[in-house]
Scaffold this motif. Sequence first.
Motif, mmCIF file in Angstrom:
data_model
loop_
_atom_site.group_PDB
_atom_site.id
_atom_site.type_symbol
_atom_site.label_atom_id
_atom_site.label_comp_id
_atom_site.label_asym_id
_atom_site.label_seq_id
_atom_site.Cartn_x
_atom_site.Cartn_y
_atom_site.Cartn_z
ATOM 1 N N MET A 1 -18.477 158.561 -0.855
ATOM 2 C CA MET A 1 -18.216 158.042 0.457
ATOM 3 C C MET A 1 -16.864 158.544 0.906
ATOM 4 N N VAL A 3 -13.914 157.488 3.629
ATOM 5 C CA VAL A 3 -13.418 156.449 4.527
ATOM 6 C C VAL A 3 -12.233 157.028 5.277
ATOM 7 N N GLU A 44 -11.680 159.772 -0.342
ATOM 8 C CA GLU A 44 -13.044 159.940 -0.839
ATOM 9 C C GLU A 44 -13.196 159.339 -2.225
ATOM 10 N N GLU A 46 -15.996 156.343 -4.635
ATOM 11 C CA GLU A 46 -17.019 155.301 -4.591
ATOM 12 C C GLU A 46 -16.453 154.067 -3.896
ATOM 13 N N TRP A 47 -17.344 153.225 -3.389
ATOM 14 C CA TRP A 47 -16.957 152.018 -2.650
ATOM 15 C C TRP A 47 -15.891 151.219 -3.399
ATOM 16 N N ILE A 74 -16.641 154.877 8.075
ATOM 17 C CA ILE A 74 -17.163 155.175 6.745
ATOM 18 C C ILE A 74 -18.367 156.118 6.846
ATOM 19 N N ASP A 75 -18.351 157.175 6.038
ATOM 20 C CA ASP A 75 -19.503 158.059 5.867
ATOM 21 C C ASP A 75 -19.970 157.865 4.429
ATOM 22 N N ASP A 76 -21.027 157.096 4.264
ATOM 23 C CA ASP A 76 -21.549 156.750 2.940
ATOM 24 C C ASP A 76 -22.840 157.517 2.727
ATOM 25 N N ARG A 77 -22.757 158.617 1.988
ATOM 26 C CA ARG A 77 -23.903 159.498 1.777
ATOM 27 C C ARG A 77 -24.166 159.606 0.287
ATOM 28 N N VAL A 78 -25.323 159.140 -0.128
ATOM 29 C CA VAL A 78 -25.684 159.102 -1.542
ATOM 30 C C VAL A 78 -25.765 160.513 -2.116
ATOM 31 N N SER A 81 -20.520 164.541 -3.260
ATOM 32 C CA SER A 81 -19.107 164.448 -3.591
ATOM 33 C C SER A 81 -18.440 165.713 -3.077
#
Length: 104
Positions: A1, A3, A44, A46-47, A74-78, A81
């Motif tokens: 993610m 932020v 950048e 993990e949450w 927030i850009d949370d893309r599974v 990295s």
Amino acid sequence: MIVAFSVTPLGVGEDVGKAVAAAVKVVRDSGLPNRTDAMFTSIEGEWDEVMPVVRAAIEAVKAYTNRVSTVIKIDDRVGVSGGLTAKVESVERHLAALEEGGGE
């Protein structure tokens, strides 16, 4: 993610650089990939890695004032990295192609 956030001290006048520098120091000391520009700091990870750093940055600014304004995107893309760098590199590649006369 990724932020992207900005933390602004309120009620301290126009010169907020010292308080903002305290927030940026927290981010840089975190060891997570980060980038600061004129409007936002991006970080950048993990949450559970990123959000405590954002909170600590806000707390660092609170040392200068009783009121803080925070904007967070927030850009949370599974499964992704390195996005902090990859996104910029992609835009630069497309710009280079446009400058060379290519449209795509």
